[in-house]
Design a protein around this motif. Structure first.
Motif, short mmCIF file in Angstrom:
data_model
loop_
_atom_site.label_atom_id
_atom_site.label_comp_id
_atom_site.label_asym_id
_atom_site.label_seq_id
_atom_site.Cartn_x
_atom_site.Cartn_y
_atom_site.Cartn_z
N TYR A 4 -28.21 1.23 29.76
CA TYR A 4 -28.04 2.15 28.65
C TYR A 4 -29.36 2.27 27.91
CZ TYR A 4 -27.69 -2.20 26.05
OH TYR A 4 -27.95 -3.43 25.53
N ASP A 5 -29.47 3.30 27.13
CA ASP A 5 -30.71 3.59 26.41
C ASP A 5 -30.52 3.21 24.94
OD1 ASP A 5 -33.09 4.57 25.51
OD2 ASP A 5 -32.54 6.67 25.73
N PRO A 6 -31.24 2.20 24.44
CA PRO A 6 -31.09 1.83 23.02
C PRO A 6 -31.38 3.00 22.08
CG PRO A 6 -32.28 0.12 24.19
CD PRO A 6 -32.14 1.27 25.14
N ALA A 7 -32.32 3.87 22.43
CA ALA A 7 -32.63 5.01 21.56
C ALA A 7 -31.43 5.93 21.41
CB ALA A 7 -33.83 5.78 22.10
N LEU A 8 -30.67 6.12 22.47
CA LEU A 8 -29.47 6.95 22.41
C LEU A 8 -28.40 6.30 21.53
CD1 LEU A 8 -27.92 9.44 23.37
CD2 LEU A 8 -27.19 8.11 25.35
N ILE A 9 -28.24 5.01 21.66
CA ILE A 9 -27.27 4.29 20.83
C ILE A 9 -27.68 4.38 19.36
CG2 ILE A 9 -26.28 2.03 20.31
CD1 ILE A 9 -26.59 1.42 23.32
N ARG A 39 -31.91 6.84 8.48
CA ARG A 39 -32.08 7.73 9.65
C ARG A 39 -33.55 8.05 9.89
NH1 ARG A 39 -28.71 12.94 9.99
NH2 ARG A 39 -29.39 12.77 12.15
N SER A 40 -34.30 8.30 8.82
CA SER A 40 -35.71 8.63 9.01
C SER A 40 -36.48 7.46 9.62
CB SER A 40 -36.36 9.08 7.69
OG SER A 40 -36.39 8.01 6.77
N CYS A 41 -36.09 6.25 9.29
CA CYS A 41 -36.72 5.07 9.89
C CYS A 41 -36.27 4.92 11.34
CB CYS A 41 -36.35 3.82 9.09
SG CYS A 41 -36.96 2.29 9.81
N GLY A 42 -34.99 5.09 11.59
CA GLY A 42 -34.46 4.86 12.93
C GLY A 42 -34.77 5.95 13.93
N LEU A 43 -34.99 7.17 13.47
CA LEU A 43 -35.22 8.27 14.39
C LEU A 43 -36.68 8.67 14.50
CD1 LEU A 43 -32.15 10.53 13.52
CD2 LEU A 43 -32.38 8.85 15.35
N ALA A 97 -34.05 -2.92 21.66
CA ALA A 97 -35.25 -2.17 22.02
C ALA A 97 -36.51 -3.00 21.78
CB ALA A 97 -35.32 -0.87 21.22
N VAL A 98 -36.53 -3.76 20.70
CA VAL A 98 -37.68 -4.62 20.42
C VAL A 98 -37.80 -5.70 21.47
CG1 VAL A 98 -38.60 -6.33 18.80
CG2 VAL A 98 -37.72 -4.17 17.94
#
Length: 112
Positions: A4-9, A39-43, A97-98
């Motif tokens: 799975y893709d952490p960015a998608l999650i 959201r601005s931090c996460g995206l 992801a890290v």
């Protein structure tokens, strides 16, 4: 190797958290803006680092600070529960992801 893709999650969880915060903003003014900060931090289009992961976690905790547990029968209680759960999913996926990035770096260092 992850399937799975952490960015998608992360993006999915933050989108769901944003929807819950918009619903709650009428009762809890300012919560939608706090979640927008998360959201601005996460995206952001940057690689995941430990510092960025800690920022996401800190902003997530600040966003839900002072909210009830969300264990009642009203729609607002469900929205609080969704908000808390989705932010937790995002922080956990960011941690993955890290760790994946650190593992990739360690692999490259050993190969060099």
């Amino acid at each position: 190797m992850r399937t799975y893709d952490p960015a998608l999650i992360i993006s999915t969880a933050l989108r769901r958290a944003h929807g819950a915060s918009v619903y709650l903003d009428a009762r809890r003014p300012g919560i939608a803006q706090r979640v927008a900060d998360v959201r601005s931090c996460g995206l952001a289009d940057e690689p995941w680092t430990a510092t960025r992961w800690m920022m996401l976690g800190s902003l997530s905790r600040a966003a839900v600070h002072g909210l009830e547990g969300g264990l009642g029968d009203e729609y607002a209680d469900h929205a609080i529960l969704v908000l808390r759960t989705q932010l937790a999913y995002a922080v956990r996926a960011a941690q993955t992801a890290v760790l994946d990035a650190a593992g990739d770096d360690a692999t490259r260092d050993r190969a060099a």
